[in-house]
Design an enzyme around this catalytic site. Structure first.
Site, short mmCIF file in Angstrom:
data_model
loop_
_atom_site.label_atom_id
_atom_site.label_comp_id
_atom_site.label_asym_id
_atom_site.label_seq_id
_atom_site.Cartn_x
_atom_site.Cartn_y
_atom_site.Cartn_z
N CYS A 84 0.79 -1.32 0.13
CA CYS A 84 -0.05 0.10 0.04
C CYS A 84 0.85 1.18 -0.10
O CYS A 84 0.29 2.35 -0.20
CB CYS A 84 -0.78 -0.13 1.21
SG CYS A 84 -2.00 -1.40 1.50
N HIS A 336 -9.38 3.70 -1.38
CA HIS A 336 -7.89 3.18 -1.30
C HIS A 336 -7.71 2.30 -2.40
O HIS A 336 -7.58 1.00 -2.56
CB HIS A 336 -7.79 2.09 -0.15
CG HIS A 336 -6.43 1.87 0.17
ND1 HIS A 336 -5.31 2.44 -0.16
CD2 HIS A 336 -6.31 0.61 0.87
CE1 HIS A 336 -4.31 1.44 0.24
NE2 HIS A 336 -4.54 0.34 0.77
#
Length: 395
Positions: A84, A336
């Site tokens: 991420c 996200h």
């Protein structure tokens, strides 16, 4: 050493997209170039973030493909994959290249598609995300990332008395901020009762404690001070970047809820910027789960250890509070898309420091911080940006 500046930004709405990865990236990259006042011929390199295109869409050699798609064929391209923290790592390397005098103008960005529009449902995407966990000790147990951050958060609750209600207040705050952001995946408010009544995903997290699977892209143009002066974009100074890692697997961490990599990366970024945590006016932090924001605000020194949950419940981290956190809505409400998340945080910092964030503006902000983690908080990149007209921040 040359100073690095962000001179152009672009970003798609986060949510569900049916565009191809190159098309989606172009929707962010071309506006970023326009915002910078840069032509493709001005760009000397592409630093590109994509974490899971190979697993999700069978598309793994994307950097030269997207470069060709936005008129940059022939420039040196580098794809970054760091779970991420993918595009914040690309940003760090671009800043270092500019500071070293290797390049004067670099396009940095990322793209990912994670929604069911890819043909992958929640189960398949959860298994793909879990590939960032330890292959020998964690994945065979069935541990996925809601479970990883639930373990860290449960320990924090045990030690500091953080409550489910305080976690819910993080979600309520970020949904409110997201309601002010027309690019947010969840652009609507929620309530504490709605969060606490949601189905349990991984104790203590309920559905509204978790960020969504999103599609999207974000891009920024990084330039040296001299190059920035020749472009028409409104520059924001990159004051410092820190990058640290922690031990993997999860069970070997010295302490499960202190997120040591964030503390180390923040220390490096603050030293580079010549500031302390008290000088930060607002922050975009990696709130993949509500508990992750609590841990991050403490690790960054924005609140005292153990007070992250209470600070959210008291409104201290909301817009108008003493240290606004995630004015964009954060991962929780803005969304996200893995490879784009770090670059999107830099977009938000830039717009805030330029005074272009409209209803979600942090009044009088001169210094903004981005915190982007990868895996089980094993990688963290912290970036500090400063308004160009802020001068030297009070030391």
């Amino acid at each position: 050493m040359h100073d690095a500046h962000v001179v152009g930004v672009g970003m798609t709405p986060f949510g569900v997209h049916d565009a191809t990865l190159p098309d989606l990236f172009a929707e962010a990259a071309l506006p970023a170039l326009d915002d910078a006042g840069a032509a493709p011929d001005d760009v000397e390199a592409l630093y590109f973030g994509n974490a899971m295109g190979g697993q999700i869409e069978g598309d793994s050699h994307l950097a030269p493909t997207v470069a060709s798609h936005v008129g940059l064929a022939g420039v040196p391209c580098q794809r970054f994959e760091d779970a991420c923290a993918t595009s914040s790592n690309a940003f760090k390397n671009a800043v270092q290249a500019v500071e070293a005098g290797q390049h004067d103008v670099v396009l940095v960005g990322g793209v990912e598609r994670c929604s069911p529009e890819t043909g992958k449902g929640t189960g398949a995407m959860t298994r793909i995300f879990a590939s960032a966990a330890h292959g020998a000790y964690e994945r065979p147990t069935g541990l996925t990332f809601p479970g990883v951050f639930a373990l860290l958060t449960k320990r924090h609750m045990h030690e500091h008395g953080t409550t489910p209600e305080q976690l819910a207040e993080v979600a309520v705050k970020n949904h409110y901020h997201g309601s002010l952001n027309d690019r947010a995946h969840f652009g609507k408010e929620t309530t504490t009762e709605e969060v606490l009544d949601g189905p349990v995903v991984a104790d203590p997290f309920r559905l509204h404690d978790c960020c969504p699977f999103s599609d999207g892209a974000a891009a920024v143009v990084v330039a040296s001070e001299d190059a920035a002066a020749d472009l028409s974009g409104d520059p924001v100074r990159v004051a410092g970047v820190g990058h640290a890692t922690d031990v993997v697997p999860l069970a070997d961490k010295a302490h499960p809820s202190t997120t040591q990599a964030a503390r180390d990366a923040a220390r490096e970024a603050y030293e580079a910027a010549g500031i302390a945590a008290d000088d930060v006016d607002f922050a975009e932090v990696h709130d993949c789960f509500t508990g992750a924001e609590v841990l991050a605000t403490e690790a960054l020194g924005l609140v005292t250890d153990g007070e992250g949950g209470a600070a959210a419940a008291a409104g201290r981290t909301a817009l108008g509070g003493e240290i606004p956190v995630n004015p964009s809505g954060g991962l929780k409400a803005k969304g996200h898309p893995i490879g784009a998340t770090g670059a999107a945080q830099i977009v938000e910092l830039t717009e805030q420091l330029r005074g272009e964030a409209d209803e979600r503006s942090v009044e009088g902000a001169d210094v903004g911080l981005a915190h982007n983690l990868g895996g089980d908080a094993a990688t963290t990149v912290v970036s500090v940006l400063e308004a160009a007209d802020a001068g030297e921040v009070a030391r």
